[in-house]
Design a protein around this motif. Sequence first.
Motif, PDB file in Angstrom:
ATOM      1  N   ILE A  76      29.244  39.564  52.578  1.00 20.11           N
ATOM      2  CA  ILE A  76      29.765  39.825  51.238  1.00 20.11           C
ATOM      3  C   ILE A  76      29.881  38.525  50.452  1.00 20.11           C
ATOM      4  O   ILE A  76      29.493  38.445  49.298  1.00 20.11           O
ATOM      5  CB  ILE A  76      31.143  40.506  51.334  1.00 20.11           C
ATOM      6  N   LEU A  87      41.918  38.373  50.258  1.00 23.12           N
ATOM      7  CA  LEU A  87      42.263  38.754  48.892  1.00 23.12           C
ATOM      8  C   LEU A  87      41.706  40.104  48.525  1.00 23.12           C
ATOM      9  O   LEU A  87      42.250  40.815  47.713  1.00 23.12           O
ATOM     10  CB  LEU A  87      41.693  37.728  47.905  1.00 23.12           C
ATOM     11  N   LEU A  88      40.609  40.450  49.166  1.00 20.79           N
ATOM     12  CA  LEU A  88      39.801  41.533  48.647  1.00 20.79           C
ATOM     13  C   LEU A  88      40.541  42.848  48.525  1.00 20.79           C
ATOM     14  O   LEU A  88      40.795  43.322  47.443  1.00 20.79           O
ATOM     15  CB  LEU A  88      38.548  41.712  49.505  1.00 20.79           C
ATOM     16  N   SER A  89      40.908  43.429  49.649  1.00 24.09           N
ATOM     17  CA  SER A  89      41.491  44.754  49.527  1.00 24.09           C
ATOM     18  C   SER A  89      42.941  44.748  49.977  1.00 24.09           C
ATOM     19  O   SER A  89      43.536  45.776  50.220  1.00 24.09           O
ATOM     20  CB  SER A  89      40.683  45.736  50.373  1.00 24.09           C
ATOM     21  N   ILE A  90      43.498  43.564  50.023  1.00 20.67           N
ATOM     22  CA  ILE A  90      44.769  43.403  50.693  1.00 20.67           C
ATOM     23  C   ILE A  90      45.891  44.247  50.113  1.00 20.67           C
ATOM     24  O   ILE A  90      46.777  44.691  50.821  1.00 20.67           O
ATOM     25  CB  ILE A  90      45.142  41.915  50.703  1.00 20.67           C
ATOM     26  N   PHE A  91      45.826  44.480  48.827  1.00 22.01           N
ATOM     27  CA  PHE A  91      46.923  45.243  48.227  1.00 22.01           C
ATOM     28  C   PHE A  91      46.592  46.709  48.008  1.00 22.01           C
ATOM     29  O   PHE A  91      47.413  47.454  47.528  1.00 22.01           O
ATOM     30  CB  PHE A  91      47.331  44.608  46.899  1.00 22.01           C
ATOM     31  N   SER A  92      45.393  47.090  48.339  1.00 25.52           N
ATOM     32  CA  SER A  92      45.018  48.476  48.037  1.00 25.52           C
ATOM     33  C   SER A  92      44.879  49.345  49.286  1.00 25.52           C
ATOM     34  O   SER A  92      44.958  50.553  49.208  1.00 25.52           O
ATOM     35  CB  SER A  92      43.731  48.517  47.226  1.00 25.52           C
ATOM     36  N   ASN A  97      38.581  46.272  55.424  1.00 29.80           N
ATOM     37  CA  ASN A  97      37.288  46.935  55.496  1.00 29.80           C
ATOM     38  C   ASN A  97      36.145  45.925  55.555  1.00 29.80           C
ATOM     39  O   ASN A  97      35.010  46.207  55.186  1.00 29.80           O
ATOM     40  CB  ASN A  97      37.107  47.941  54.361  1.00 29.80           C
ATOM     41  N   ILE A 134      42.971  37.074  42.326  1.00 24.39           N
ATOM     42  CA  ILE A 134      42.247  38.225  42.856  1.00 24.39           C
ATOM     43  C   ILE A 134      41.087  38.583  41.947  1.00 24.39           C
ATOM     44  O   ILE A 134      39.965  38.815  42.382  1.00 24.39           O
ATOM     45  CB  ILE A 134      43.203  39.429  42.996  1.00 24.39           C
ATOM     46  N   ASN A 135      41.393  38.609  40.656  1.00 24.10           N
ATOM     47  CA  ASN A 135      40.371  38.899  39.664  1.00 24.10           C
ATOM     48  C   ASN A 135      39.197  37.955  39.773  1.00 24.10           C
ATOM     49  O   ASN A 135      38.038  38.364  39.755  1.00 24.10           O
ATOM     50  CB  ASN A 135      40.980  38.754  38.264  1.00 24.10           C
ATOM     51  N   LYS A 136      39.501  36.679  39.880  1.00 26.04           N
ATOM     52  CA  LYS A 136      38.456  35.658  39.939  1.00 26.04           C
ATOM     53  C   LYS A 136      37.581  35.856  41.164  1.00 26.04           C
ATOM     54  O   LYS A 136      36.354  35.795  41.091  1.00 26.04           O
ATOM     55  CB  LYS A 136      39.101  34.273  39.968  1.00 26.04           C
ATOM     56  N   SER A 138      37.041  38.586  43.017  1.00 22.61           N
ATOM     57  CA  SER A 138      36.178  39.767  42.950  1.00 22.61           C
ATOM     58  C   SER A 138      35.077  39.580  41.914  1.00 22.61           C
ATOM     59  O   SER A 138      33.925  39.949  42.141  1.00 22.61           O
ATOM     60  CB  SER A 138      36.968  41.022  42.584  1.00 22.61           C
ATOM     61  N   ILE A 141      32.235  37.634  43.333  1.00 21.18           N
ATOM     62  CA  ILE A 141      31.424  38.405  44.272  1.00 21.18           C
ATOM     63  C   ILE A 141      30.482  39.337  43.526  1.00 21.18           C
ATOM     64  O   ILE A 141      29.284  39.389  43.793  1.00 21.18           O
ATOM     65  CB  ILE A 141      32.329  39.206  45.230  1.00 21.18           C
TER      66      ILE A 141
ATOM     67  N   LEU B  88      38.284  44.554  35.150  1.00 22.66           N
ATOM     68  CA  LEU B  88      37.530  43.644  35.981  1.00 22.66           C
ATOM     69  C   LEU B  88      37.951  42.204  35.865  1.00 22.66           C
ATOM     70  O   LEU B  88      38.487  41.631  36.785  1.00 22.66           O
ATOM     71  CB  LEU B  88      36.035  43.781  35.678  1.00 22.66           C
ATOM     72  N   SER B  92      41.464  37.003  34.384  1.00 20.48           N
ATOM     73  CA  SER B  92      40.951  35.715  34.863  1.00 20.48           C
ATOM     74  C   SER B  92      40.164  34.962  33.803  1.00 20.48           C
ATOM     75  O   SER B  92      39.997  33.766  33.898  1.00 20.48           O
ATOM     76  CB  SER B  92      40.091  35.917  36.118  1.00 20.48           C
ATOM     77  N   ILE B 131      48.116  45.068  40.580  1.00 20.90           N
ATOM     78  CA  ILE B 131      47.286  44.416  41.584  1.00 20.90           C
ATOM     79  C   ILE B 131      46.573  45.464  42.423  1.00 20.90           C
ATOM     80  O   ILE B 131      45.376  45.377  42.687  1.00 20.90           O
ATOM     81  CB  ILE B 131      48.139  43.520  42.502  1.00 20.90           C
ATOM     82  N   GLU B 132      47.321  46.483  42.821  1.00 16.94           N
ATOM     83  CA  GLU B 132      46.743  47.527  43.646  1.00 16.94           C
ATOM     84  C   GLU B 132      45.569  48.197  42.945  1.00 16.94           C
ATOM     85  O   GLU B 132      44.508  48.402  43.535  1.00 16.94           O
ATOM     86  CB  GLU B 132      47.830  48.552  43.962  1.00 16.94           C
ATOM     87  N   ILE B 134      43.734  47.022  40.460  1.00 17.97           N
ATOM     88  CA  ILE B 134      42.629  46.077  40.283  1.00 17.97           C
ATOM     89  C   ILE B 134      41.860  45.939  41.588  1.00 17.97           C
ATOM     90  O   ILE B 134      40.628  45.979  41.620  1.00 17.97           O
ATOM     91  CB  ILE B 134      43.175  44.701  39.846  1.00 17.97           C
ATOM     92  N   ASN B 135      42.592  45.808  42.668  1.00 17.23           N
ATOM     93  CA  ASN B 135      41.981  45.688  43.986  1.00 17.23           C
ATOM     94  C   ASN B 135      41.096  46.885  44.285  1.00 17.23           C
ATOM     95  O   ASN B 135      39.970  46.737  44.748  1.00 17.23           O
ATOM     96  CB  ASN B 135      43.084  45.625  45.044  1.00 17.23           C
ATOM     97  N   LYS B 136      41.608  48.055  44.019  1.00 20.31           N
ATOM     98  CA  LYS B 136      40.869  49.273  44.309  1.00 20.31           C
ATOM     99  C   LYS B 136      39.572  49.322  43.513  1.00 20.31           C
ATOM    100  O   LYS B 136      38.512  49.646  44.050  1.00 20.31           O
ATOM    101  CB  LYS B 136      41.735  50.489  43.970  1.00 20.31           C
ATOM    102  N   SER B 138      37.793  46.863  42.135  1.00 18.62           N
ATOM    103  CA  SER B 138      36.789  45.895  42.576  1.00 18.62           C
ATOM    104  C   SER B 138      36.227  46.274  43.933  1.00 18.62           C
ATOM    105  O   SER B 138      35.011  46.188  44.167  1.00 18.62           O
ATOM    106  CB  SER B 138      37.373  44.486  42.676  1.00 18.62           C
ATOM    107  N   ASP B 139      37.097  46.699  44.828  1.00 20.07           N
ATOM    108  CA  ASP B 139      36.648  47.107  46.158  1.00 20.07           C
ATOM    109  C   ASP B 139      35.578  48.173  46.066  1.00 20.07           C
ATOM    110  O   ASP B 139      34.557  48.123  46.742  1.00 20.07           O
ATOM    111  CB  ASP B 139      37.821  47.665  46.967  1.00 20.07           C
ATOM    112  N   ILE B 142      32.233  46.725  44.881  1.00 20.08           N
ATOM    113  CA  ILE B 142      31.577  45.925  45.914  1.00 20.08           C
ATOM    114  C   ILE B 142      31.021  46.823  47.016  1.00 20.08           C
ATOM    115  O   ILE B 142      29.880  46.675  47.454  1.00 20.08           O
ATOM    116  CB  ILE B 142      32.564  44.892  46.491  1.00 20.08           C
TER     117      ILE B 142
END
Lengths: 229, 229
Positions: A76, A87-92, A97, A134-136, A138, A141, B88, B92, B131-132, B134-136, B138-139, B142
């Motif tokens: 990735i 950082l990626l999915s840590i809060f969701s 994954n 987090i925004n930065k 993602s 990527i 997105l 940032s 945060i949650e 946003i994370n979702k 982007s995840d 990706i």
Amino acid sequence: MSLSTCNCEGCELKSLFFGNVSDLEIEMICNQKVEKIYQKGEIIIREGDEINEFTYLKEGLVKLYRQGNDGKEQIICFAGPLDFVSLLSIFSVTRYNYSVASLEDSITCSLQLSEIKQIAENNGKFALGLIEKINKASDNIILTFLEVRQRRLYGRIAYILLYFSDSICKKDIFELPVSRKEIAEFIGMTTENVIRTMSELRKDKIIRISGKIIEIIDKEKLKRISEFS
Amino acid sequence: MSLSTCNCEGCELKSLFFGNVSDLEIEMICNQKVEKIYQKGEIIIREGDEINEFTYLKEGLVKLYRQGNDGKEQIICFAGPLDFVSLLSIFSVTRYNYSVASLEDSITCSLQLSEIKQIAENNGKFALGLIEKINKASDNIILTFLEVRQRRLYGRIAYILLYFSDSICKKDIFELPVSRKEIAEFIGMTTENVIRTMSELRKDKIIRISGKIIEIIDKEKLKRISEFS
DNA sequence: CGCGGCTTTGATGTTCATCAAGTAAAGTGG
DNA sequence: CCACTTTACTTGATGAACATCAAAGCCGCG
């Protein structure tokens, strides 16, 4: 993996990340932190592991990757010092994954995720800083995916070599921290074709290759190939 | 584009998004909100526009896309009702690095970004919720990239058709909300080959095609193609 | 020293983009 | 509403880009 004992004095993370956090809170976090040393090749996080730590990379280089349907690995992104590995999915979601493995000897520092959440809940400025990071991460990527996808093999290799030269190694002569296979897994091509294309760049006298050591001879040309191929 | 006047009574966003926000704060936001109606095909956000609103989609369907180096558009993702259009890079960077256009008649609701930031700063629970989300978002993007990339054309088309059938239209007979060209821009292939492959699926009696109307005849087979091709 | 993984090159066939050309559909101005 | 233009869709032919298979050299490691 082995544990490391290190005081938090002069830790770069503090100024970078905890700018808006009180000294008391920082101390609370630092007391619980766990620092780990990983040798090259070790797995730091496994796909499916429960997420209960907030891990960042203090030193070294790692790859984030996942298992594709056919069993092939898909890389990735790469992450270097001061990047947040989780950082990626840590809060969701509650489980990773993706996996993380070290490409060089690396040191990670892990904080309790619950602590971080606690602080974010009590300290909006800190939370906003988190969102920004987090925004930065993602965004980067996603952007890289799009940049890679619009190129042909020749251009993709040029892009990757410039990436390692400029962003990771910061030299025109550098040691590739990844195998040809890993480059292939990152750009979504086969190992053979990655090698073939690198050989072409060598024959065209744009780079020199000696094992993992790469020297960029004609950077301008490499940039043009990355742009227009 | 035209403006819409609508009270905030019974707005789904309130319960979904502002669960942890006081009534006073909600009222503050609602008083400043701007609701806009876009016809199919209109551009909602332009790459390079300054970000100073926090926009979410109340009704309709939109595409997020960017201009590739060669001028071709690359579609990043699609977004439906209650999705946040400007999630997105909103925290940032100061300017959008992608555009948004409506694929169906759509209604957006825009809040002042500065207000949202203000609330996040004062209300950590709200920030964590942000945060949650946003994370979702982007995840998902990706993950979809990786899923698409590991497939061949045939499998990619199967994947996309299942995506529209299951996630967007929620029917086995549905009207494609996008053109063949847009499918191509989403999966990184040419329009001609998207059409060709859809025709093959038709010849193999897995789907029926009548213009934009698609009927999935053999869903199990389509799933298998999506998995193993 | 031998095994396994990484690297390299060649030969071959598949997948896909490109070019071309025609039909259908949708928007536009009189 | 109709001629006109433009855009979307479709199919075929061709060649380029790429994957796959095969074979051999290299290197590190137990």
